[in-house]
Design a protein around this motif. Structure first.
Motif, mmCIF file in Angstrom:
data_model
loop_
_atom_site.group_PDB
_atom_site.id
_atom_site.type_symbol
_atom_site.label_atom_id
_atom_site.label_comp_id
_atom_site.label_asym_id
_atom_site.label_seq_id
_atom_site.Cartn_x
_atom_site.Cartn_y
_atom_site.Cartn_z
ATOM 1 N N LEU A 1 0.687 7.640 -5.984
ATOM 2 C CA LEU A 1 -0.364 8.666 -5.982
ATOM 3 C C LEU A 1 0.222 10.043 -5.703
ATOM 4 N N ARG A 2 1.171 10.109 -4.794
ATOM 5 C CA ARG A 2 1.799 11.387 -4.489
ATOM 6 C C ARG A 2 2.601 11.924 -5.673
ATOM 7 N N ARG A 3 3.086 11.018 -6.512
ATOM 8 C CA ARG A 3 3.802 11.438 -7.729
ATOM 9 C C ARG A 3 2.839 11.756 -8.864
ATOM 10 N N GLN A 4 1.530 11.663 -8.572
ATOM 11 C CA GLN A 4 0.475 11.912 -9.550
ATOM 12 C C GLN A 4 0.555 10.940 -10.726
ATOM 13 N N ASP A 5 0.835 9.710 -10.406
ATOM 14 C CA ASP A 5 0.905 8.649 -11.403
ATOM 15 C C ASP A 5 -0.512 8.318 -11.886
ATOM 16 N N SER B 1 -11.367 14.869 -3.639
ATOM 17 C CA SER B 1 -10.813 15.332 -2.371
ATOM 18 C C SER B 1 -9.593 14.511 -1.975
ATOM 19 N N ALA B 2 -9.666 13.194 -2.202
ATOM 20 C CA ALA B 2 -8.541 12.327 -1.851
ATOM 21 C C ALA B 2 -7.314 12.646 -2.701
ATOM 22 N N PHE B 3 -7.526 12.865 -4.005
ATOM 23 C CA PHE B 3 -6.390 13.180 -4.871
ATOM 24 C C PHE B 3 -5.711 14.478 -4.434
ATOM 25 N N LYS B 4 -6.521 15.454 -4.028
ATOM 26 C CA LYS B 4 -5.965 16.734 -3.586
ATOM 27 C C LYS B 4 -5.223 16.617 -2.260
ATOM 28 N N ALA B 5 -5.684 15.681 -1.411
ATOM 29 C CA ALA B 5 -5.141 15.597 -0.052
ATOM 30 C C ALA B 5 -4.089 14.503 0.110
ATOM 31 N N ILE B 6 -3.818 13.719 -0.927
ATOM 32 C CA ILE B 6 -2.937 12.561 -0.768
ATOM 33 C C ILE B 6 -1.536 12.959 -0.304
ATOM 34 N N ALA B 7 -1.082 14.131 -0.673
ATOM 35 C CA ALA B 7 0.256 14.562 -0.250
ATOM 36 C C ALA B 7 0.339 14.720 1.260
ATOM 37 N N ASP B 8 -0.801 14.991 1.892
ATOM 38 C CA ASP B 8 -0.833 15.193 3.347
ATOM 39 C C ASP B 8 -1.214 13.932 4.110
ATOM 40 N N PHE B 9 -1.489 12.847 3.382
ATOM 41 C CA PHE B 9 -1.850 11.591 4.047
ATOM 42 C C PHE B 9 -0.618 11.013 4.734
ATOM 43 N N GLU C 1 -5.965 5.592 -11.531
ATOM 44 C CA GLU C 1 -6.950 4.702 -12.141
ATOM 45 C C GLU C 1 -7.177 3.470 -11.277
ATOM 46 N N TYR C 2 -6.091 2.939 -10.735
ATOM 47 C CA TYR C 2 -6.211 1.747 -9.898
ATOM 48 C C TYR C 2 -6.999 2.047 -8.623
ATOM 49 N N LEU C 3 -6.731 3.195 -8.018
ATOM 50 C CA LEU C 3 -7.430 3.557 -6.791
ATOM 51 C C LEU C 3 -8.934 3.592 -7.025
ATOM 52 N N GLU D 1 0.833 -1.197 0.000
ATOM 53 C CA GLU D 1 0.000 0.000 0.000
ATOM 54 C C GLU D 1 0.871 1.252 0.000
ATOM 55 N N GLU D 2 2.010 1.174 0.674
ATOM 56 C CA GLU D 2 2.919 2.323 0.702
ATOM 57 C C GLU D 2 3.406 2.668 -0.699
ATOM 58 N N ASP D 3 3.667 1.645 -1.524
ATOM 59 C CA ASP D 3 4.085 1.898 -2.907
ATOM 60 C C ASP D 3 2.985 2.603 -3.690
ATOM 61 N N LEU D 4 1.758 2.177 -3.482
ATOM 62 C CA LEU D 4 0.630 2.823 -4.164
ATOM 63 C C LEU D 4 0.522 4.282 -3.733
ATOM 64 N N ILE D 5 0.635 4.528 -2.441
ATOM 65 C CA ILE D 5 0.531 5.904 -1.931
ATOM 66 C C ILE D 5 1.638 6.772 -2.510
ATOM 67 N N ASP D 6 2.843 6.223 -2.587
ATOM 68 C CA ASP D 6 3.954 6.976 -3.188
ATOM 69 C C ASP D 6 3.648 7.320 -4.642
#
Length: 206
Positions: free
Chosen positions: A23-27, A66-74, A32-34, A16-21
């Protein structure tokens, strides 16, 4: 009846940490996977609050934005599914605040009534099973959900937050901008009303 669901399949990202990383890189693939992995369970939550209409779809879309905008702060203090669950509940509550409310049936019609000597005006039917045993049956769970939908919206929302989404009383009060005592009172009345709705279905002949 927790609704956060199962966790990330390992076939997409190693963790999950890889996915979050990602997402933070705006991949784009991560985005799409999320959506594919979590939209179904988020829609189930939204339909509990908003029904089977377009509002539920819109709430899920708003939650992802909202999640996409806030993912950097997760910060990763909770599971990703738990975080998304909180966001979609917030999106649902926002929808409820902004949409035109339909006329509600008075909850008093569903509450116990008392006569002059302080006793109830009718004998409550005995349930063939306990509530905890009943909700283990899929058929009965569906019945409970159907009857929850019959509650007035203001009471249904409190019951959903506390008993279905399992928020604390304090968090429910904060989400609804209500006092803790008001939440407790409304929840008690919502539970009483739900029992009244369930009584005809849960007697000895069920």
């Amino acid at each position: 009846m927790d609704s956060t669901g199962s966790e990330l399949p390992t076939s997409a990202w190693k963790s999950e940490e890889d996915l979050i990383d990602a997402l933070r890189r705006q991949d784009d693939d991560a985005y799409e996977y999320l959506v594919r992995a979590y939209s179904g369970r988020m829609l189930v939550v939204a339909k509990r609050f908003l029904g089977q209409d377009q509002d539920a779809q819109d709430a899920v879309q708003d939650a992802f934005l909202s999640a996409f905008k806030a993912i950097a702060d997760f910060e990763g203090n909770s599971k990703l599914s738990t975080w998304l669950h909180r966001i979609v509940v917030n999106a649902c509550l926002m929808k409820l605040r902004t949409r035109k409310r339909k006329p509600e049936k008075p909850v008093e019609d569903l509450l116990p009534h008392f006569v002059n000597d302080g006793h109830r005006d009718r004998v409550e039917p005995a349930w063939a099973v306990t509530f905890d045993t009943a909700v283990q049956s899929r058929e009965t769970r569906d019945l409970v959900r159907d009857q929850i939908e019959q509650l007035p919206e203001t009471y249904r929302t409190v019951l959903l937050l506390r008993d279905i989404e399992q928020l604390s009383t304090d968090e429910t009060a904060s989400r609804l901008n209500m006092s803790v005592s008001a939440v407790k009172t409304r929840l008690h009345r919502a539970r009483q009303a739900l029992k009244t709705l369930l009584d005809p279905h849960m007697n000895d002949g069920y």
